[in-house]
Structure formats: C-alpha cells, structure tokens
Design a protein around this motif. Structure first.
Motif, PDB file in Angstrom:
ATOM      1  N   SER A  22       0.871  -1.165   0.000  1.00 18.29           N
ATOM      2  CA  SER A  22       0.000   0.000   0.000  1.00 18.29           C
ATOM      3  C   SER A  22       0.910   1.218   0.000  1.00 18.29           C
ATOM      4  N   GLU A  23       0.326   2.387  -0.002  1.00 14.18           N
ATOM      5  CA  GLU A  23       1.145   3.601   0.042  1.00 14.18           C
ATOM      6  C   GLU A  23       1.916   3.702   1.358  1.00 14.18           C
ATOM      7  N   GLU A  24       1.355   3.115   2.410  1.00 11.12           N
ATOM      8  CA  GLU A  24       1.947   3.245   3.733  1.00 11.12           C
ATOM      9  C   GLU A  24       2.907   2.127   4.112  1.00 11.12           C
ATOM     10  N   ALA A  25       2.686   0.911   3.583  1.00 12.24           N
ATOM     11  CA  ALA A  25       3.456  -0.209   4.115  1.00 12.24           C
ATOM     12  C   ALA A  25       3.491  -1.389   3.150  1.00 12.24           C
ATOM     13  N   ASP A  69       7.359  -4.234   6.237  1.00  6.71           N
ATOM     14  CA  ASP A  69       6.923  -3.483   7.413  1.00  6.71           C
ATOM     15  C   ASP A  69       6.141  -4.377   8.370  1.00  6.71           C
ATOM     16  N   TYR A  70       5.338  -5.281   7.806  1.00  5.40           N
ATOM     17  CA  TYR A  70       4.537  -6.212   8.598  1.00  5.40           C
ATOM     18  C   TYR A  70       4.606  -7.594   7.956  1.00  5.40           C
ATOM     19  N   ALA A  71       4.634  -8.626   8.789  1.00  6.11           N
ATOM     20  CA  ALA A  71       4.664  -9.983   8.258  1.00  6.11           C
ATOM     21  C   ALA A  71       3.792 -10.893   9.112  1.00  6.11           C
ATOM     22  N   THR A  72       3.158 -11.834   8.437  1.00  7.79           N
ATOM     23  CA  THR A  72       2.420 -12.909   9.090  1.00  7.79           C
ATOM     24  C   THR A  72       3.145 -14.202   8.755  1.00  7.79           C
ATOM     25  N   LEU A  73       3.472 -14.972   9.768  1.00  8.10           N
ATOM     26  CA  LEU A  73       4.203 -16.226   9.597  1.00  8.10           C
ATOM     27  C   LEU A  73       3.319 -17.348  10.116  1.00  8.10           C
ATOM     28  N   LEU A  74       3.063 -18.354   9.271  1.00  3.04           N
ATOM     29  CA  LEU A  74       2.170 -19.438   9.667  1.00  3.04           C
ATOM     30  C   LEU A  74       2.806 -20.783   9.370  1.00  3.04           C
ATOM     31  N   VAL A 104       4.581 -10.005  12.849  1.00  2.00           N
ATOM     32  CA  VAL A 104       5.819  -9.248  13.048  1.00  2.00           C
ATOM     33  C   VAL A 104       5.616  -7.843  12.489  1.00  2.00           C
ATOM     34  N   ALA A 105       6.045  -6.853  13.274  1.00  2.00           N
ATOM     35  CA  ALA A 105       6.012  -5.458  12.818  1.00  2.00           C
ATOM     36  C   ALA A 105       7.408  -4.881  12.958  1.00  2.00           C
ATOM     37  N   ARG A 106       7.867  -4.277  11.890  1.00  2.00           N
ATOM     38  CA  ARG A 106       9.184  -3.633  11.923  1.00  2.00           C
ATOM     39  C   ARG A 106       8.979  -2.205  12.409  1.00  2.00           C
ATOM     40  N   VAL A 107       9.721  -1.822  13.424  1.00  2.00           N
ATOM     41  CA  VAL A 107       9.586  -0.461  13.967  1.00  2.00           C
ATOM     42  C   VAL A 107      10.873   0.300  13.822  1.00  2.00           C
TER      43      VAL A 107
END
Length: 107
Positions: A22-25, A69-74, A104-107
């Motif tokens: 997206s534009e943000e992440a 920026d964000y990840a889902t791990l399954l 997971v969120a990268r900050v």
C-alpha cells in the motif's frame, strides 16, 4: 521450478510467500504450503487468497518477511526458522490449534 526447504527432522517443507503493498506499508505472508485450504481449528480457515502465493525456499521467504513493514508467519517450521534467524521472539508466538503463527512489525 519448485524450491524446497527442510526442517529439523529433514522432512521437506514447501512454503508460499505473498506480498501486499500500500502507500503506507509492505505486508508479507509466509505460510507452509501444506496448511493452505485447511481449517486449523473451528473458525480459522487458511485462505489461499491471503496465505497462498509464490513457492520459494524458506530462507528467501523469511528474508522477504524481514524486509517488510509487517509480516504474518504461519506454520511450525516457518516460525521456528524465523526465531532462529532473529526475525521474531519466542515470546511473540501464538498457536492456532497445534500450529504456530506470529505477527511481526518492523519499527
């Protein structure tokens, strides 16, 4: 060509990686292929529209997740490898039935 990774007991693990922007992440989903189209517990279906994607090896998928920026791990193998690479903490792991997952969120 399919790329496969093995887990601790040398069994083959095929993973899928899906990337959304997206534009943000940037969002990345890494999922063990064997889990897609399954209901892990009542009310949690592993939908291929979200958890599906391109087959790749586990380490490359996790590099992609680490850069997002964000990840889902399954999947147990995905999450265990992510912990060993320092992508997520063992304290952040949740379970859906017997299956491990992490956000997971990268900050």
């Amino acid at each position: 060509m399919r790329r496969r990774s093995t887990n601790k007991d040398n069994s083959v693990v095929t993973v899928l990686v899906n990337r959304f922007t997206s534009e943000e992440a940037t969002y990345v989903v890494v999922c063990e292929e064997a889990l897609v189209n399954k209901e892990l517990e009542k009310g949690f279906f592993v939908d291929p529209r979200y958890f599906g994607g391109i087959q790749t090896d586990l380490d490359n998928a996790l590099i992609t997740a680490k850069e997002a920026d964000y990840a889902t791990l399954l999947g147990n193998s995905v999450v265990e490898r992510a912990i060993s690479l320092g992508i997520c903490s063992p304290l952040s792991i949740r379970r859906i039935g017997k299956t491990k997952y992490a956000e997971v969120a990268r900050v």
